[in-house]
Design a protein around this motif. Structure first.
Motif, PDB file in Angstrom:
ATOM      1  N   VAL A 173       2.451  -4.228   9.983  1.00 33.27           N
ATOM      2  CA  VAL A 173       2.916  -5.046   8.859  1.00 33.27           C
ATOM      3  C   VAL A 173       1.935  -6.170   8.541  1.00 33.27           C
ATOM      4  CG1 VAL A 173       4.724  -6.685   8.157  1.00 33.27           C
ATOM      5  CG2 VAL A 173       5.356  -4.495   9.155  1.00 33.27           C
ATOM      6  N   GLY A 174       1.264  -6.668   9.566  1.00 31.66           N
ATOM      7  CA  GLY A 174       0.342  -7.784   9.362  1.00 31.66           C
ATOM      8  C   GLY A 174      -1.084  -7.380   9.020  1.00 31.66           C
ATOM      9  N   ASP A 175      -1.329  -6.108   8.713  1.00 28.38           N
ATOM     10  CA  ASP A 175      -2.685  -5.630   8.421  1.00 28.38           C
ATOM     11  C   ASP A 175      -3.229  -6.326   7.166  1.00 28.38           C
ATOM     12  OD1 ASP A 175      -4.920  -4.070   7.455  1.00 28.38           O
ATOM     13  OD2 ASP A 175      -4.264  -2.447   8.766  1.00 28.38           O
ATOM     14  N   GLU A 176      -4.169  -7.241   7.381  1.00 25.61           N
ATOM     15  CA  GLU A 176      -4.692  -8.046   6.270  1.00 25.61           C
ATOM     16  C   GLU A 176      -5.588  -7.233   5.343  1.00 25.61           C
ATOM     17  OE1 GLU A 176      -4.229 -11.405   5.359  1.00 25.61           O
ATOM     18  OE2 GLU A 176      -2.497 -11.129   6.673  1.00 25.61           O
ATOM     19  N   LYS A 177      -6.294  -6.257   5.892  1.00 30.42           N
ATOM     20  CA  LYS A 177      -7.197  -5.452   5.065  1.00 30.42           C
ATOM     21  C   LYS A 177      -6.421  -4.699   3.992  1.00 30.42           C
ATOM     22  CE  LYS A 177     -10.804  -1.906   5.373  1.00 30.42           C
ATOM     23  NZ  LYS A 177     -11.531  -0.972   6.281  1.00 30.42           N
ATOM     24  N   VAL A 178      -5.301  -4.093   4.388  1.00 30.68           N
ATOM     25  CA  VAL A 178      -4.487  -3.355   3.421  1.00 30.68           C
ATOM     26  C   VAL A 178      -3.862  -4.316   2.411  1.00 30.68           C
ATOM     27  CG1 VAL A 178      -2.462  -1.883   3.128  1.00 30.68           C
ATOM     28  CG2 VAL A 178      -4.044  -1.463   5.013  1.00 30.68           C
ATOM     29  N   ALA A 179      -3.372  -5.452   2.893  1.00 27.90           N
ATOM     30  CA  ALA A 179      -2.772  -6.440   1.988  1.00 27.90           C
ATOM     31  C   ALA A 179      -3.784  -6.898   0.936  1.00 27.90           C
ATOM     32  CB  ALA A 179      -2.251  -7.628   2.781  1.00 27.90           C
ATOM     33  N   ARG A 180      -5.025  -7.087   1.345  1.00 26.51           N
ATOM     34  CA  ARG A 180      -6.077  -7.478   0.396  1.00 26.51           C
ATOM     35  C   ARG A 180      -6.346  -6.356  -0.606  1.00 26.51           C
ATOM     36  NH1 ARG A 180      -8.502  -9.858   4.945  1.00 26.51           N
ATOM     37  NH2 ARG A 180      -9.879  -8.059   5.237  1.00 26.51           N
ATOM     38  N   GLN A 181      -6.320  -5.106  -0.121  1.00 25.06           N
ATOM     39  CA  GLN A 181      -6.532  -3.963  -1.028  1.00 25.06           C
ATOM     40  C   GLN A 181      -5.458  -3.932  -2.105  1.00 25.06           C
ATOM     41  OE1 GLN A 181      -6.595  -0.093   0.889  1.00 25.06           O
ATOM     42  NE2 GLN A 181      -6.394   0.981  -1.052  1.00 25.06           N
ATOM     43  N   VAL A 182      -4.219  -4.166  -1.700  1.00 28.26           N
ATOM     44  CA  VAL A 182      -3.115  -4.162  -2.668  1.00 28.26           C
ATOM     45  C   VAL A 182      -3.283  -5.298  -3.669  1.00 28.26           C
ATOM     46  CG1 VAL A 182      -0.623  -4.359  -2.977  1.00 28.26           C
ATOM     47  CG2 VAL A 182      -1.525  -3.091  -1.017  1.00 28.26           C
ATOM     48  N   SER A 183      -3.535  -6.510  -3.181  1.00 27.40           N
ATOM     49  CA  SER A 183      -3.622  -7.661  -4.087  1.00 27.40           C
ATOM     50  C   SER A 183      -4.837  -7.573  -5.002  1.00 27.40           C
ATOM     51  CB  SER A 183      -3.640  -8.973  -3.296  1.00 27.40           C
ATOM     52  OG  SER A 183      -4.750  -9.041  -2.434  1.00 27.40           O
ATOM     53  N   THR A 184      -5.943  -7.015  -4.506  1.00 28.12           N
ATOM     54  CA  THR A 184      -7.142  -6.853  -5.340  1.00 28.12           C
ATOM     55  C   THR A 184      -6.892  -5.885  -6.490  1.00 28.12           C
ATOM     56  OG1 THR A 184      -8.582  -7.308  -3.456  1.00 28.12           O
ATOM     57  CG2 THR A 184      -9.586  -6.187  -5.330  1.00 28.12           C
ATOM     58  N   PHE A 185      -6.089  -4.860  -6.227  1.00 20.84           N
ATOM     59  CA  PHE A 185      -5.727  -3.892  -7.284  1.00 20.84           C
ATOM     60  C   PHE A 185      -4.884  -4.566  -8.372  1.00 20.84           C
ATOM     61  CE2 PHE A 185      -2.847  -0.349  -8.715  1.00 20.84           C
ATOM     62  CZ  PHE A 185      -3.811   0.383  -9.391  1.00 20.84           C
ATOM     63  N   ASN A 186      -4.189  -5.652  -8.014  1.00 21.70           N
ATOM     64  CA  ASN A 186      -3.355  -6.409  -8.953  1.00 21.70           C
ATOM     65  C   ASN A 186      -2.307  -5.516  -9.633  1.00 21.70           C
ATOM     66  OD1 ASN A 186      -2.473  -8.679 -10.358  1.00 21.70           O
ATOM     67  ND2 ASN A 186      -3.904  -8.349 -12.047  1.00 21.70           N
ATOM     68  N   PRO A 187      -1.437  -4.885  -8.836  1.00 20.24           N
ATOM     69  CA  PRO A 187      -0.484  -3.927  -9.402  1.00 20.24           C
ATOM     70  C   PRO A 187       0.683  -4.597 -10.109  1.00 20.24           C
ATOM     71  CG  PRO A 187      -0.063  -4.213  -7.075  1.00 20.24           C
ATOM     72  CD  PRO A 187      -1.293  -5.035  -7.382  1.00 20.24           C
ATOM     73  N   ASP A 188       1.291  -3.839 -11.001  1.00 18.92           N
ATOM     74  CA  ASP A 188       2.537  -4.276 -11.637  1.00 18.92           C
ATOM     75  C   ASP A 188       3.745  -3.846 -10.807  1.00 18.92           C
ATOM     76  OD1 ASP A 188       1.507  -5.328 -14.326  1.00 18.92           O
ATOM     77  OD2 ASP A 188       0.585  -3.341 -14.220  1.00 18.92           O
ATOM     78  N   TYR A 189       3.565  -2.807  -9.999  1.00 21.02           N
ATOM     79  CA  TYR A 189       4.626  -2.299  -9.124  1.00 21.02           C
ATOM     80  C   TYR A 189       4.009  -1.938  -7.782  1.00 21.02           C
ATOM     81  CZ  TYR A 189       6.778  -1.376 -13.698  1.00 21.02           C
ATOM     82  OH  TYR A 189       7.248  -1.494 -14.981  1.00 21.02           O
TER      83      TYR A 189
END
Length: 250
Positions: A149-165
Motif C-alpha cells: 500500500v505504501g509503494d511510492e513509485k506506483v503512487a507517483r505513476q498514478v499521480s503523474t498520469f493525472n487521472p480523472d478516475y
C-alpha cells in the motif's frame, strides 16, 4: 452549483454503517455533476456488501476509513435485504461493476483519463485492451495490484498520469487503504475500490449469468465458481445474525 459534499442526502443505517440511499441513476447524476464542476476535491466511493460491513464492525480502523468516503453505496443483495429487515429499506442495489461501467460511459463522453490499479500485470493489461476497444475516447493507464500500500513509485505513476478516475481492484481492505493513503496526491478524481471487476473486464473471470443476478444469487454463483471465497463467505451468516439481533433490539 452545489457539489456532492454539500448536498444533503438520505442515509440508511445498516449495522452502524451509513449507506447512501441512492439509485444508479442518481449516482450517474452525482458523477456527471462532479465531472462538470470546477473543483480540486476528489470523490471517494465505497461499494459495500455484507462482507465489508462485517469486516468494518470488527476492524475499527477500517470502519473509520470507509466513514470518510463521500458515498457508501449498497453493492450486495444482502445489504438490500438487511435494510428491509431493519425497517429502513434502501431504494435499490447499486452493483459496483455496473457503477464502474456507468463511470466509464461518462468518461467516454467527456474524453477523460482512467487508471486501473489491481490484478496481475497480464490481467490488468488485458482489461485495458478490452476497455480501450469499448471506450476509444478514454485514455487508460494501469499497474498490477501486487504491491505494498505504501509503494511510492506506483503512487507517483498514478499521480503523474493525472487521472480523472482511479479504479483500485485489490480487494478490501487494501484497496480502500490505498485510496486513503494516496488520494491527497490527486485533484478532481473519482477513486473507488472495485474488487474483482478488473478480472471481469479482462475476460479472465465471468460475471454471474443473468438468471443468478435476477434472483439475487450472484454471491452464490461466485461461491460455487471460486472456492477460495469460502473463507470470506463465512462472514455472511455472521452479518445475517447481527442484522436479526439488531432488529430484536429495535
Amino acid at each position: 452549483m452545489e457539489n456532492h459534499r454539500t448536498v444533503k442526502r438520505d442515509k440508511v443505517d445498516i449495522l452502524s454503517v451509513q449507506f447512501d440511499n441512492v439509485t444508479m441513476d442518481e449516482m450517474r447524476h452525482y458523477v456527471t455533476e462532479f465531472v462538470e464542476t470546477d473543483t480540486t476535491d476528489n470523490m471517494f466511493v465505497v461499494t459495500a456488501n455484507p462482507e465489508i460491513v462485517d469486516y468494518a464492525l470488527e476492524e475499527r480502523s477500517y470502519y473509520d476509513l470507509i466513514g470518510e468516503a463521500d458515498f457508501i453505496i449498497p453493492d450486495g443483495t444482502g445489504i438490500i435485504q438487511a435494510g428491509r429487515i431493519l425497517g429502513t429499506p434502501l431504494k435499490e442495489r447499486v452493483p459496483g461493476i455496473e457503477f464502474m461501467a456507468a463511470c466509464l460511459a461518462i468518461a467516454e463522453r467527456h474524453r477523460q483519463k482512467v487508471f486501473l490499479l489491481g490484478a496481475s500485470e497480464k490481467v490488468v493489461n488485458e482489461a485495458v485492451k478490452h476497455l480501450q476497444a469499448d471506450y476509444p475516447h478514454i485514455e487508460f493507464a494501469s499497474h498490477h495490484g501486487y504491491i505494498d500500500v505504501g509503494d511510492e513509485k506506483v503512487a507517483r505513476q498514478v499521480s503523474t498520469f493525472n487521472p480523472d478516475y482511479v479504479f483500485v481492484g485489490m480487494g478490501y481492505p487494501k484497496q480502500e487503504e490505498w485510496i486513503k493513503r494516496h488520494r491527497h496526491r490527486l485533484q478532481h478524481t473519482l477513486l473507488m475500490g472495485v474488487g474483482g471487476s478488473i478480472e471481469v473486464y479482462s475476460g479472465t473471470k465471468k460475471r454471474a449469468p443473468w438468471v443468478f443476478r435476477k434472483l439475487n444469487l450472484e454471491w452464490f454463483y461466485r461461491l460455487i465458481t471460486d472456492w477460495k471465497r469460502m473463507t470470506r463467505m463465512q462472514r455472511l451468516p455472521r452479518f445475517v445474525s447481527k442484522v436479526f439481533q439488531t432488529r430484536r433490539k429495535k
